[in-house]
Structures are given as C-alpha cells and as structure tokens.
Enzyme design. Structure first.
Site, PDB file in Angstrom:
ATOM      1  N   GLU A 127      25.969  -3.509  30.323  1.00 59.59           N
ATOM      2  CA  GLU A 127      25.489  -4.236  31.508  1.00 59.59           C
ATOM      3  C   GLU A 127      24.755  -3.302  32.465  1.00 59.59           C
ATOM      4  O   GLU A 127      23.749  -3.667  33.076  1.00 59.59           O
ATOM      5  CB  GLU A 127      26.666  -4.884  32.257  1.00 59.59           C
ATOM      6  N   THR A 180      17.707 -10.518  36.187  1.00 56.06           N
ATOM      7  CA  THR A 180      18.907 -10.332  37.009  1.00 56.06           C
ATOM      8  C   THR A 180      18.558  -9.512  38.249  1.00 56.06           C
ATOM      9  O   THR A 180      19.049  -9.778  39.343  1.00 56.06           O
ATOM     10  CB  THR A 180      20.014  -9.627  36.183  1.00 56.06           C
TER      11      THR A 180
HETATM   12  N1  HSE Z   1      27.393 -11.663  38.876  1.00 57.05           N
HETATM   13  C1  HSE Z   1      26.102 -11.329  38.362  1.00 57.05           C
HETATM   14  C2  HSE Z   1      25.037 -11.912  39.290  1.00 57.05           C
HETATM   15  C3  HSE Z   1      25.965 -11.872  36.980  1.00 57.05           C
HETATM   16  O1  HSE Z   1      25.216 -13.053  39.725  1.00 57.05           O
HETATM   17  O2  HSE Z   1      24.058 -11.238  39.558  1.00 57.05           O
HETATM   18  C4  HSE Z   1      24.683 -11.482  36.313  1.00 57.05           C
HETATM   19  O3  HSE Z   1      24.654 -12.067  35.041  1.00 57.05           O
END
Ligand code: HSE
Length: 297
Positions: A127, A180
């Site tokens: 990640e 992201t």
């Molecule tokens: N918690 C993270 C976000 C997950 O919302 O950015 C990313 O997949």
C-alpha cells in the site's frame, strides 16, 4: 513446493471510518500461484487481462514479499503468477488483495511462522508503494477477513469485529480513474470541532451497531463528514446515485475507499440486488462502463 491462494477485495472506510475501518468482500478477489524453490530471487508473471507493471519494483507484491522474507529470515527462489480479478484503481482494495495473497501464501508454505494479524504490516508495504501511505484499512480485512477496526497505527492495534448475519453488499465500479493520491489531496488537513464530534459519534455508533447486529444503527452511523463531501465530485451524479440506492432499500451508501467504486449495505440479498440494479442503471444511463458485485459479506 507450490500453493494457490485467494485474497478478497475489500471496502475501506465504511463511511465514517476513514483509514480505520475496512471490510472484506466475499467472492471477489485476486488469486496467486506461488512456487518456492532453493536459491534467491523473485519473478512475477501476470496471467490476467489486467495491466500490471513489467518492472517488479513497481509491483505491490514485491515489497510485501520482501518484508515477509526478511522478518521470517528466509531466502528462496520465488515465482509468483498473478491472476488478477480486481481491476487496479477500483477502490475495492486491488493492491491489498495481491499483497495479502502473497504474504498469506508464503506463511502457509513456511508452516505458519506468523499469526494472521502479524502478516498485515507486510501487506501494508504494498500500500505504501502504491499510495505513499501505509494505510491498513484494505490490507487488514484482506488478510484477516471480515470487518476490521484499526484502533491505532503506532503501534498497529487491530480489532476484528463480528459480521452481522444478514449483511449484504452491492458494489459498483464505474470505469473512471480516481487516483488515491488525488482523492486524498482534496481532503482538509484540519477538521472543525463540530464535525469531529459528528464523526466520532458515527464511528462509535457504527462499531456498536456492528457488535450488536443493529442494522438501522449501522445505517445511521455510516454517514461521513470528513471525506465523502470532498470526494463525491469525482463520481458523476453521486447524490442522485445515493438517493436511488436508498430508495431501492439500501441501509447506507458511501464511496468505497478512495473511490471510484460506490458501495451500499442492505439487510437482505434481494434488497442488495435491487440496489445493484439501481447502481447499474445510473452509470449505464451516463454511458459509463461498470462492474457490479452483489453478495453476502
Ligand atoms: N482509507 C483510504 C482512503 C483507502 O480513503 O484514502 C484508500 O483505498
């Protein structure tokens, strides 16, 4: 020795639980074949239609595998074949599923030197490579299954929560690109006290609802004032989509992880299917290709 492993897709955040809640999605996931022999080295072969980086240094599996091997004190020649079923960038934990499958498979091949929660930090290395942040809200449910609360990150403190019996999900992945990083960059760095109070009330309500199987409480609590209002602009017609899902019987609807997938929870598979139909109708009307998944959790 070889092993074939599956790790599930997952939906992070569950509305209010930004970076601290995640849930494995039954039936969707990545499959890895791992062959181990004497020597030292790693090769990764893509046996799926999904595009994966040629350079293994850019593949999320690589840092996860290296972290596992270093912690286990092992050296081996590893050949990994990836059957990727989750499209990268979907918002349902594609990278976490591959990293989780890799470390889970290695742990099995070596006779389980680590209990499941100790595999999560290895999977999180993947990640970190992909999003710059080693968040655990996809890796933890991908490794441990079910619903996981990440109570704290330093040190990593995870709590596996029970999955209410009738929990069913509908998840739609519209084929649009939302990185992201972009979805994190739009978020505020500071949150006014009034909104923080709303958010932690909801997180508490969500956990209480999950522990007691109180689905209406879960539905009320999954509201999010931290991420959804700032991210929904990435998803065409999000407010209309949400209203249509709620009208079709969903308990709650939110963005899955950082998007673009959207998930809804329902208390029966029939309702989840109706909600799925509403989701599909929405994106099809907008001429946006999509994948729909409906299942029990
Ligand atoms: N918690 C993270 C976000 C997950 O919302 O950015 C990313 O997949």
């Amino acid at each position: 020795k070889t092993i074939r492993v599956f790790a599930p897709a997952s939906s992070a955040n569950l509305g209010c639980g930004f970076d601290v809640m995640g849930m494995a999605l039954d039936g969707i996931g990545d499959v890895l074949r791992i062959a181990i022999s004497e020597g030292d080295g790693l090769t990764i072969r893509n046996a799926s239609a999904a595009e994966l980086p040629e350079d293994i240094e850019k593949n999320v599996i690589t840092p996860a595998v290296r972290a596992f091997m270093a912690a286990a004190g092992k050296k081996a020649c590893l050949e990994i074949v990836v059957e990727k079923k989750i499209r990268p960038g979907s918002g349902i934990g594609s990278s976490a599923a591959s990293s989780a499958a890799a470390v889970f498979g290695l742990n099995e091949l070596y006779g389980r030197p680590f209990p499941l929660p100790e595999l999560v930090p290895f999977a999180m290395e993947g990640e970190k490579l992909i999003s710059g942040t080693a968040h655990a809200d996809n890796s933890a449910p991908a490794v441990m299954g079910g619903i996981v609360l990440i109570r704290g990150y330093q040190p990593l403190d995870m709590v596996r929560l029970p999955v209410p019996d009738s929990f069913c999900f509908s998840v739609i992945h519209p084929h649009i690109v939302v990185s992201t990083k972009a979805a994190r960059d739009v978020l505020r760095k500071e949150i006014p006290m009034r909104e923080a109070v709303t958010q932690w009330g909801n997180v508490g309500g969500l956990v209480a609802g999950i522990m007691t199987g109180d689905l209406p409480l879960i539905g009320r609590s999954m509201r999010d004032v931290v991420a959804e209002p700032y991210r929904k602009g990435f998803i065409p017609g999000y407010d209309d989509l949400k209203s249509a899902c709620l009208a079709a019987g969903a308990l709650c609807v939110n963005i899955s992880g950082s998007g673009p997938s959207v998930f809804a929870l329902s208390d029966s598979i029939e309702k989840a299917q109706q909600v799925g139909k509403a989701m599909k109708k929405h994106f099809t009307a907008l001429r946006i290709a999509n994948d729909l998944y409906v299942s029990h959790i």
